[in-house]
Design a protein around this motif. Structure first.
Motif, PDB file in Angstrom:
ATOM      1  N   ILE A 285       0.812  -1.216   0.000  1.00  0.00           N
ATOM      2  CA  ILE A 285       0.000   0.000   0.000  1.00  0.00           C
ATOM      3  C   ILE A 285       0.846   1.267   0.000  1.00  0.00           C
ATOM      4  N   ALA A 286       2.026   1.205   0.588  1.00  0.00           N
ATOM      5  CA  ALA A 286       2.900   2.378   0.608  1.00  0.00           C
ATOM      6  C   ALA A 286       3.409   2.708  -0.777  1.00  0.00           C
ATOM      7  N   VAL A 287       3.479   1.698  -1.651  1.00  0.00           N
ATOM      8  CA  VAL A 287       3.969   1.919  -3.006  1.00  0.00           C
ATOM      9  C   VAL A 287       2.850   2.356  -3.931  1.00  0.00           C
ATOM     10  N   ALA A 288       1.724   1.644  -3.859  1.00  0.00           N
ATOM     11  CA  ALA A 288       0.683   1.876  -4.846  1.00  0.00           C
ATOM     12  C   ALA A 288      -0.623   2.367  -4.269  1.00  0.00           C
ATOM     13  N   GLY A 289      -0.992   1.910  -3.071  1.00  0.00           N
ATOM     14  CA  GLY A 289      -2.273   2.266  -2.487  1.00  0.00           C
ATOM     15  C   GLY A 289      -3.380   1.369  -2.993  1.00  0.00           C
ATOM     16  N   CYS A 290      -4.402   1.153  -2.175  1.00  0.00           N
ATOM     17  CA  CYS A 290      -5.585   0.408  -2.583  1.00  0.00           C
ATOM     18  C   CYS A 290      -6.712   1.419  -2.700  1.00  0.00           C
ATOM     19  N   GLN A 291      -7.227   1.595  -3.891  1.00  0.00           N
ATOM     20  CA  GLN A 291      -8.125   2.705  -4.199  1.00  0.00           C
ATOM     21  C   GLN A 291      -9.399   2.668  -3.365  1.00  0.00           C
ATOM     22  N   SER A 292      -9.795   3.824  -2.876  1.00  0.00           N
ATOM     23  CA  SER A 292     -11.028   3.963  -2.111  1.00  0.00           C
ATOM     24  C   SER A 292     -11.731   5.229  -2.552  1.00  0.00           C
ATOM     25  N   SER A 293     -13.056   5.186  -2.543  1.00  0.00           N
ATOM     26  CA  SER A 293     -13.825   6.379  -2.910  1.00  0.00           C
ATOM     27  C   SER A 293     -14.133   7.239  -1.693  1.00  0.00           C
ATOM     28  N   GLN A 294     -13.740   6.794  -0.524  1.00  0.00           N
ATOM     29  CA  GLN A 294     -14.022   7.529   0.708  1.00  0.00           C
ATOM     30  C   GLN A 294     -13.045   8.679   0.898  1.00  0.00           C
ATOM     31  N   VAL A 295     -13.556   9.869   1.172  1.00  0.00           N
ATOM     32  CA  VAL A 295     -12.703  11.013   1.467  1.00  0.00           C
ATOM     33  C   VAL A 295     -12.249  10.912   2.915  1.00  0.00           C
ATOM     34  N   LYS A 296     -10.956  10.936   3.126  1.00  0.00           N
ATOM     35  CA  LYS A 296     -10.404  10.817   4.468  1.00  0.00           C
ATOM     36  C   LYS A 296     -10.215  12.206   5.085  1.00  0.00           C
ATOM     37  N   PRO A 297     -10.234  12.301   6.406  1.00  0.00           N
ATOM     38  CA  PRO A 297     -10.087  13.613   7.050  1.00  0.00           C
ATOM     39  C   PRO A 297      -8.837  14.377   6.614  1.00  0.00           C
ATOM     40  N   GLU A 298      -7.740  13.664   6.371  1.00  0.00           N
ATOM     41  CA  GLU A 298      -6.514  14.362   5.963  1.00  0.00           C
ATOM     42  C   GLU A 298      -6.630  14.950   4.563  1.00  0.00           C
ATOM     43  N   GLN A 299      -7.692  14.591   3.832  1.00  0.00           N
ATOM     44  CA  GLN A 299      -7.916  15.130   2.494  1.00  0.00           C
ATOM     45  C   GLN A 299      -8.879  16.317   2.488  1.00  0.00           C
ATOM     46  N   TYR A 300      -9.420  16.685   3.640  1.00  0.00           N
ATOM     47  CA  TYR A 300     -10.299  17.843   3.703  1.00  0.00           C
ATOM     48  C   TYR A 300      -9.516  19.108   3.368  1.00  0.00           C
ATOM     49  N   SER A 301     -10.148  20.013   2.644  1.00  0.00           N
ATOM     50  CA  SER A 301      -9.434  21.182   2.117  1.00  0.00           C
ATOM     51  C   SER A 301      -9.406  22.375   3.054  1.00  0.00           C
TER      52      SER A 301
END
Length: 231
Positions: free
Chosen positions: A15-31
Protein backbone atom coordinates in the motif's frame (compact mmCIF):
# COMPACT_ATOMS: atom_id res chain seq x y z
CA UNK A 1 -3.40 -19.38 2.71
CA UNK A 2 -6.08 -19.09 -0.01
CA UNK A 3 -5.81 -16.70 -2.97
CA UNK A 4 -8.16 -14.05 -1.51
CA UNK A 5 -6.22 -13.85 1.73
CA UNK A 6 -2.93 -13.81 -0.17
CA UNK A 7 -4.02 -10.94 -2.38
CA UNK A 8 -5.34 -8.97 0.61
CA UNK A 9 -2.08 -9.45 2.47
CA UNK A 10 -0.04 -8.45 -0.55
CA UNK A 11 -2.21 -5.36 -1.07
CA UNK A 12 -1.58 -4.32 2.52
CA UNK A 13 2.10 -4.93 2.09
CA UNK A 14 2.38 -2.80 -1.02
CA UNK A 15 0.00 0.00 0.00
CA UNK A 16 2.90 2.38 0.61
CA UNK A 17 3.97 1.92 -3.01
CA UNK A 18 0.68 1.88 -4.85
CA UNK A 19 -2.27 2.27 -2.49
CA UNK A 20 -5.58 0.41 -2.58
CA UNK A 21 -8.13 2.71 -4.20
CA UNK A 22 -11.03 3.96 -2.11
CA UNK A 23 -13.83 6.38 -2.91
CA UNK A 24 -14.02 7.53 0.71
CA UNK A 25 -12.70 11.01 1.47
CA UNK A 26 -10.40 10.82 4.47
CA UNK A 27 -10.09 13.61 7.05
CA UNK A 28 -6.51 14.36 5.96
CA UNK A 29 -7.92 15.13 2.49
CA UNK A 30 -10.30 17.84 3.70
CA UNK A 31 -9.43 21.18 2.12
CA UNK A 32 -10.50 23.64 4.81
CA UNK A 33 -13.29 25.05 2.62
CA UNK A 34 -15.95 24.04 5.15
CA UNK A 35 -15.88 25.69 8.57
CA UNK A 36 -16.69 22.55 10.54
CA UNK A 37 -15.93 18.96 9.55
CA UNK A 38 -16.58 17.42 12.95
CA UNK A 39 -20.27 16.78 12.23
CA UNK A 40 -19.75 14.87 8.98
CA UNK A 41 -20.66 11.19 8.94
CA UNK A 42 -20.26 8.53 6.28
CA UNK A 43 -23.38 8.07 4.14
CA UNK A 44 -24.34 6.82 0.70
CA UNK A 45 -25.70 8.92 -2.15
CA UNK A 46 -28.82 7.97 -4.14
CA UNK A 47 -26.45 6.50 -6.74
CA UNK A 48 -24.70 4.44 -4.05
CA UNK A 49 -21.47 6.45 -3.80
CA UNK A 50 -19.70 7.04 -0.49
CA UNK A 51 -20.00 10.60 0.78
CA UNK A 52 -19.34 12.44 4.02
CA UNK A 53 -22.25 14.66 4.99
CA UNK A 54 -24.12 16.46 7.74
CA UNK A 55 -27.68 17.80 7.74
CA UNK A 56 -29.23 20.07 10.36
CA UNK A 57 -31.74 17.81 12.16
CA UNK A 58 -34.09 20.81 12.56
CA UNK A 59 -34.12 21.65 8.85
CA UNK A 60 -37.59 22.23 7.39
CA UNK A 61 -37.16 21.97 3.62
CA UNK A 62 -40.60 23.46 2.87
CA UNK A 63 -39.33 26.87 4.03
CA UNK A 64 -37.29 27.19 0.83
CA UNK A 65 -39.07 28.09 -2.38
CA UNK A 66 -36.05 28.71 -4.62
CA UNK A 67 -32.33 28.05 -4.73
CA UNK A 68 -29.33 30.25 -5.49
CA UNK A 69 -26.21 28.44 -6.68
CA UNK A 70 -23.07 30.45 -6.06
CA UNK A 71 -20.42 30.24 -8.78
CA UNK A 72 -18.27 27.25 -7.91
CA UNK A 73 -14.74 28.01 -6.86
CA UNK A 74 -11.38 26.28 -6.66
CA UNK A 75 -10.21 25.78 -3.11
CA UNK A 76 -7.41 26.00 -2.30
CA UNK A 77 -6.32 27.97 -5.36
CA UNK A 78 -4.41 25.49 -7.54
CA UNK A 79 -1.17 26.04 -9.42
CA UNK A 80 -1.65 25.23 -13.14
CA UNK A 81 0.70 22.67 -14.67
CA UNK A 82 1.52 21.45 -18.17
CA UNK A 83 -1.06 18.68 -17.78
CA UNK A 84 -3.72 20.71 -15.96
CA UNK A 85 -3.97 24.26 -17.26
CA UNK A 86 -5.72 27.33 -15.89
CA UNK A 87 -8.17 27.05 -18.79
CA UNK A 88 -9.02 23.49 -17.75
CA UNK A 89 -9.60 24.55 -14.14
CA UNK A 90 -12.00 27.24 -15.36
CA UNK A 91 -13.74 24.80 -17.68
CA UNK A 92 -14.27 22.42 -14.75
CA UNK A 93 -15.85 25.04 -12.47
CA UNK A 94 -17.94 26.41 -15.35
CA UNK A 95 -19.25 22.94 -16.09
CA UNK A 96 -19.97 22.31 -12.41
CA UNK A 97 -22.15 25.45 -12.40
CA UNK A 98 -24.00 24.29 -15.53
CA UNK A 99 -24.59 20.79 -14.15
CA UNK A 100 -25.85 22.02 -10.78
CA UNK A 101 -28.26 24.52 -12.32
CA UNK A 102 -29.51 21.94 -14.82
CA UNK A 103 -30.26 19.33 -12.16
CA UNK A 104 -31.36 21.44 -9.17
CA UNK A 105 -33.76 23.49 -11.32
CA UNK A 106 -35.75 20.28 -11.83
CA UNK A 107 -36.89 20.60 -8.21
CA UNK A 108 -36.65 24.30 -7.32
CA UNK A 109 -36.71 27.55 -9.31
CA UNK A 110 -33.32 29.24 -9.57
CA UNK A 111 -32.98 32.53 -7.68
CA UNK A 112 -30.81 35.44 -8.79
CA UNK A 113 -29.31 35.87 -5.33
CA UNK A 114 -29.65 34.93 -1.66
CA UNK A 115 -32.57 36.06 0.45
CA UNK A 116 -35.39 34.86 2.71
CA UNK A 117 -36.85 31.50 1.61
CA UNK A 118 -33.87 30.97 -0.67
CA UNK A 119 -31.52 28.05 -0.16
CA UNK A 120 -27.94 28.82 -1.16
CA UNK A 121 -25.59 26.17 -2.50
CA UNK A 122 -21.94 27.12 -2.09
CA UNK A 123 -19.81 24.57 -4.00
CA UNK A 124 -16.06 24.19 -4.44
CA UNK A 125 -13.77 21.92 -6.40
CA UNK A 126 -11.18 20.97 -3.81
CA UNK A 127 -8.94 18.57 -5.73
CA UNK A 128 -8.18 17.51 -9.29
CA UNK A 129 -5.38 15.03 -9.72
CA UNK A 130 -3.97 12.27 -11.87
CA UNK A 131 -1.68 9.53 -10.63
CA UNK A 132 -0.36 6.16 -11.65
CA UNK A 133 -3.22 3.71 -11.55
CA UNK A 134 -3.36 1.56 -8.43
CA UNK A 135 -1.92 -1.90 -8.80
CA UNK A 136 -4.39 -4.60 -9.76
CA UNK A 137 -4.36 -7.75 -7.60
CA UNK A 138 -2.72 -9.82 -10.35
CA UNK A 139 -0.01 -7.18 -10.71
CA UNK A 140 0.84 -7.43 -7.01
CA UNK A 141 2.04 -11.00 -7.41
CA UNK A 142 5.86 -11.14 -7.34
CA UNK A 143 6.16 -12.40 -10.92
CA UNK A 144 4.65 -9.14 -12.21
CA UNK A 145 6.58 -6.71 -10.00
CA UNK A 146 9.47 -6.17 -12.39
CA UNK A 147 7.16 -5.14 -15.22
CA UNK A 148 5.03 -2.95 -12.98
CA UNK A 149 8.07 -1.15 -11.60
CA UNK A 150 9.48 -0.56 -15.07
CA UNK A 151 6.22 0.65 -16.61
CA UNK A 152 5.51 2.94 -13.67
CA UNK A 153 8.96 4.48 -13.91
CA UNK A 154 8.60 5.15 -17.63
CA UNK A 155 5.13 6.63 -17.27
CA UNK A 156 3.55 4.04 -19.56
CA UNK A 157 0.97 2.88 -17.02
CA UNK A 158 -2.56 4.27 -17.10
CA UNK A 159 -3.03 7.39 -15.01
CA UNK A 160 -6.13 7.45 -12.83
CA UNK A 161 -7.88 10.80 -12.32
CA UNK A 162 -9.69 12.01 -9.23
CA UNK A 163 -11.78 15.07 -8.54
CA UNK A 164 -13.25 16.15 -5.20
CA UNK A 165 -15.87 18.61 -4.05
CA UNK A 166 -17.07 20.17 -0.82
CA UNK A 167 -20.30 22.15 -0.53
CA UNK A 168 -22.27 24.15 2.00
CA UNK A 169 -26.06 24.50 1.89
CA UNK A 170 -27.09 27.76 3.56
CA UNK A 171 -30.18 29.68 4.55
CA UNK A 172 -30.19 32.66 2.19
CA UNK A 173 -31.67 34.92 4.86
CA UNK A 174 -29.44 34.36 7.87
CA UNK A 175 -26.54 32.32 6.37
CA UNK A 176 -27.18 29.45 8.76
CA UNK A 177 -25.52 26.23 7.59
CA UNK A 178 -28.24 23.71 6.71
CA UNK A 179 -26.14 20.88 5.32
CA UNK A 180 -22.63 20.01 4.18
CA UNK A 181 -21.21 17.38 1.87
CA UNK A 182 -17.73 16.14 0.96
CA UNK A 183 -17.19 13.61 -1.81
CA UNK A 184 -14.87 12.61 -4.61
CA UNK A 185 -15.00 10.54 -7.76
CA UNK A 186 -12.84 8.87 -10.37
CA UNK A 187 -12.69 10.39 -13.84
CA UNK A 188 -11.52 8.77 -17.05
CA UNK A 189 -8.12 7.08 -17.05
CA UNK A 190 -5.39 8.86 -18.99
CA UNK A 191 -3.08 6.80 -21.18
CA UNK A 192 0.18 7.96 -19.59
CA UNK A 193 1.78 10.70 -17.51
CA UNK A 194 2.09 13.00 -20.54
CA UNK A 195 -1.57 13.12 -21.54
CA UNK A 196 -3.25 16.44 -20.74
CA UNK A 197 -6.35 16.26 -18.52
CA UNK A 198 -9.45 18.02 -19.88
CA UNK A 199 -12.90 18.81 -18.52
CA UNK A 200 -14.31 15.92 -20.59
CA UNK A 201 -12.34 13.50 -18.41
CA UNK A 202 -14.33 14.52 -15.31
CA UNK A 203 -17.72 15.53 -16.73
CA UNK A 204 -19.38 12.20 -15.84
CA UNK A 205 -18.32 12.63 -12.20
CA UNK A 206 -19.70 16.16 -12.01
CA UNK A 207 -22.93 15.08 -13.69
CA UNK A 208 -23.30 12.39 -11.03
CA UNK A 209 -22.75 14.85 -8.18
CA UNK A 210 -25.39 17.23 -9.53
CA UNK A 211 -27.91 14.45 -10.16
CA UNK A 212 -27.43 13.09 -6.64
CA UNK A 213 -28.03 16.51 -5.12
CA UNK A 214 -31.28 16.88 -7.01
CA UNK A 215 -32.47 13.37 -6.21
CA UNK A 216 -31.77 14.04 -2.55
CA UNK A 217 -33.89 17.18 -2.64
CA UNK A 218 -36.75 15.36 -4.36
CA UNK A 219 -36.70 12.82 -1.55
CA UNK A 220 -37.14 15.68 0.90
CA UNK A 221 -40.24 16.91 -0.90
CA UNK A 222 -41.98 13.54 -0.80
CA UNK A 223 -40.98 12.39 2.65
CA UNK A 224 -41.46 13.70 6.16
CA UNK A 225 -37.99 12.42 6.99
CA UNK A 226 -35.23 14.56 5.51
CA UNK A 227 -32.84 12.52 3.37
CA UNK A 228 -29.98 15.00 3.06
CA UNK A 229 -28.59 17.12 0.25
CA UNK A 230 -25.70 15.73 -1.75
CA UNK A 231 -26.04 12.35 -0.09
Amino acid sequence: MNQTVLISALCAGFIAVAGCQSSQVKPEQYSGFLKDYSRLTEQQSPSGADVMRWVDPDLIAERYTSVYIEPSQLYPQPQPTARLSAATFKAITDYYDVALKREISKSLPLAKGPGPSVMVIRPAITAVSSSTESLKPYEILPIALVYVAASTATGSRDQSTEIATEADFLDGGNQQVLAQVVRKGAGKDLENDKQVLTVNDVKPVIDGWAADMNQSFMRVKVSSNYGGFGN
